[in-house]
Scaffold this motif. Structure first.
Motif, PDB file in Angstrom:
ATOM      1  N   GLU A  48      26.926  24.290  -4.059  1.00 31.08           N
ATOM      2  CA  GLU A  48      27.715  25.180  -3.211  1.00 31.08           C
ATOM      3  C   GLU A  48      28.995  24.505  -2.744  1.00 31.08           C
ATOM      4  O   GLU A  48      30.047  25.157  -2.608  1.00 31.08           O
TER       5      GLU A  48
ATOM      6  N   ARG B 151      29.288  32.227  -7.589  1.00 34.96           N
ATOM      7  CA  ARG B 151      28.377  32.136  -6.445  1.00 34.96           C
ATOM      8  C   ARG B 151      27.233  33.132  -6.582  1.00 34.96           C
ATOM      9  O   ARG B 151      26.089  32.825  -6.223  1.00 34.96           O
TER      10      ARG B 151
ATOM     11  N   ASP C 176      28.767  36.333   1.619  1.00 35.44           N
ATOM     12  CA  ASP C 176      29.937  36.597   0.782  1.00 35.44           C
ATOM     13  C   ASP C 176      30.363  38.055   0.876  1.00 35.44           C
ATOM     14  O   ASP C 176      31.561  38.363   0.909  1.00 35.44           O
TER      15      ASP C 176
END
Length: 532
Positions: free
Chosen positions: A401, A453, A466
């Motif tokens: 990440e 992601r 997100d």
């Protein structure tokens, strides 16, 4: 604190602190003086460590929020991970009688009397209460370096909790700074909250609190001589990772990239390799990729229940609700967007229920229970197929990440070339040797990183953050949802995306009324799927 709050959800917190809760009171309920606290710590130093351990214990407790009945999704923070991912459009499941996330499929969880609403609020504020207890008891001015470390961890954990809360109860920081978010409870005001209540602070105020907390944590942890025993604890690299997330959510792009880079440089972690990703994994905090995780023991109640735990709901190879709910699937269009050369494509079954990551024994389990696009990312506990001991650890932060945050921060702060290098280097070395990034603008880079992601962090409770920070909608058309009642096309900014403060909190908090809550919104209406 006898007046533990936030108000309606913390009554059961004391049950898990055994010996370390109410450290700032004496049996008669009077406040302990600084000298008395020093005497307590001198006579029993273990109380200090027990207090910080209590923070991490809160992450995986069973049935501590909903006390009037047993809810098999009341399993601590992993419940929130499942709720949030299910709310999105990449984490599919069948809305049947064995799926405890059904209300999150249909957004019935947004009703402010729902159990899910109470679990969200209760889990996060119980963790905040635990952090407040550590800070209040050990104090900011202790000269003991171990206690300084514990207080720093409490500040970091509290920052994490408010970061999660901020993205559940209000839209993104950039466009909603002055909008109401959540009440801020710290060690400074906890004793007055019962009598006076606590109003919702603004988004800007909540972010200021989390930034103050994480800055304090980093300033101490950078120089702390105390090394963490295992990855349940927050170390300096994790603290930088938390601040990278906060800066990303605030749109502080250069700072986010800098913090992510610092987390990478300070961490002993390294990404899973391509070879490691050719088998199911993600079940042990000992894996080098993990920076921070929820450590689970076989004796934990979430494990001894057999079925009331994250692997039971999430897994594919172990005994649990997964065998009867049909497991969790990826958005079909997202799966199809993954190149065949990307090792992550094997994290899910293809349209023919095959994955190159599985052997014959694995397929015996899979063929018994599951259909196309089901996840095989998560291995069972100790890799034991058919196991009913669901004691797998649960990831909270992985080093991968940080590379993605660094790339996004670089791109959005104007360094597109640097972002492209960061992203390509990471993907080519660890996921897909043939990957090339075609984006040429900051916005295109951000979209490419968002796509990465969605793949990399799938099923790790990150997708909702997100959706909220990037002002995305929830479009489930073409994803392959098995129930027509779960197919929505929710537009960005739709009020249904916000959770409502629980009714019990509104009733208990003297500074709140029904008018202070997020808007009551009808659940979304299903829409036709593509091709219908």
């Amino acid at each position: 604190m006898k007046t533990k709050n936030i108000l309606s959800v913390l009554a059961v917190s004391a049950l898990v602190f055994t010996g370390c809760v109410d450290l700032d009171t004496i049996p008669e309920g009077n406040i302990v003086t600084s000298d008395q606290k020093d005497e307590i710590l001198e006579s029993d130093p273990s109380k200090a460590e027990a207090s910080v351990n209590a923070i991490y214990t809160q992450f995986s407790l069973f049935a501590t929020v909903i006390t009037e009945t047993e809810r098999h999704n009341d399993i601590g923070y992993p419940a929130l991970m499942l709720f949030m991912d299910t709310n999105g459009a990449d984490f599919l499941s069948d809305d049947n009688g064995y799926n405890w996330m059904g209300n999150s499929l249909t957004f019935d969880d947004r009703i402010f009397t729902s159990y899910e609403s109470r679990i969200n609020w209760g889990v996060l504020y119980n963790q905040i209460y635990a952090a407040n207890t550590v800070i209040s008891f050990l104090g900011e001015d202790s000269e003991n370096p171990d206690y300084q470390n514990y207080v720093a961890q409490a500040h970091a954990a509290r920052a994490f909790d408010y970061w999660v809360l901020a993205q559940l109860y209000q839209f993104n920081y950039t466009n909603h700074k002055s909008d109401p978010c959540v009440p801020i409870i710290t060690e400074k005001n906890a004793l007055t909250v019962t009598d006076e209540g606590c109003p919702r602070a603004t988004v800007e105020q909540v972010y200021a609190q989390m930034m103050e907390d994480i800055n304090k944590a980093i300033s101490v942890l950078e120089d702390s001589p105390l090394k963490r025993r295992d990855k349940r604890y927050i170390s300096v690299d994790v603290a930088y990772g938390i601040r990278a997330r906060i800066n990303l959510s605030m749109g502080n792009w250069a700072a986010a990239a800098e913090d992510a880079d610092k987390a990478i440089s300070l961490s002993s972690s390294s990404p899973y390799t391509i070879e490691q990703m050719k088998r199911p994994a993600f079940n042990s905090a000992d894996d080098n990729s993990w920076m921070w995780g929820i450590k689970i023991a076989e004796t934990d109640e979430v494990v001894t229940t057999g079925i009331c735990n994250f692997p039971s709901h999430m897994g594919s190879f172990n005994y649990g609700y997964c065998w009867y709910s049909g497991g969790r699937q990826i958005n079909k269009m997202l799966f199809e967007s993954i190149p065949a050369t990307d090792v992550r494509k094997g994290w899910w079954l293809d349209e023919n229920t095959q994955s190159p990551n599985l052997n014959e024994d694995d397929m015996e389990v899979i063929n018994t229970y599951y259909g196309p696009y089901t996840q095989v990312k998560y291995a069972p506990y100790k890799g034991e197929l058919w196991t009913s001991t669901n004691a797998s650890d649960i990831p909270l932060m992985r080093i991968e990440e940080m590379y993605l945050i660094k790339a996004e921060g670089q791109a959005m702060s104007g360094n597109v070339a640097g972002a492209k290098t960061t992203l390509e280097s990471f993907i080519q070395e660890y996921r897909d040797p043939e990957f090339t990034c075609k984006a040429t603008s900051p916005q295109d880079m951000q979209e490419e990183i968002y796509h990465q992601r969605r793949i990399e962090l799938w099923g790790e409770g990150m997708s909702w953050f997100d959706i909220m920070r990037l002002n995305k909608g929830v479009d489930r058309r073409g994803a392959g949802y098995p129930n027509a009642s779960s197919i929505f096309n929710i537009q960005p900014g739709d009020p249904i995306l916000l959770w409502r403060l629980p009714e019990k909190e509104i009733q208990a908090n003297k500074a709140l009324s029904n008018n202070d809550n997020n808007k009551a919104t009808p659940i979304p209406s299903p829409v036709p799927d593509f091709g219908e």
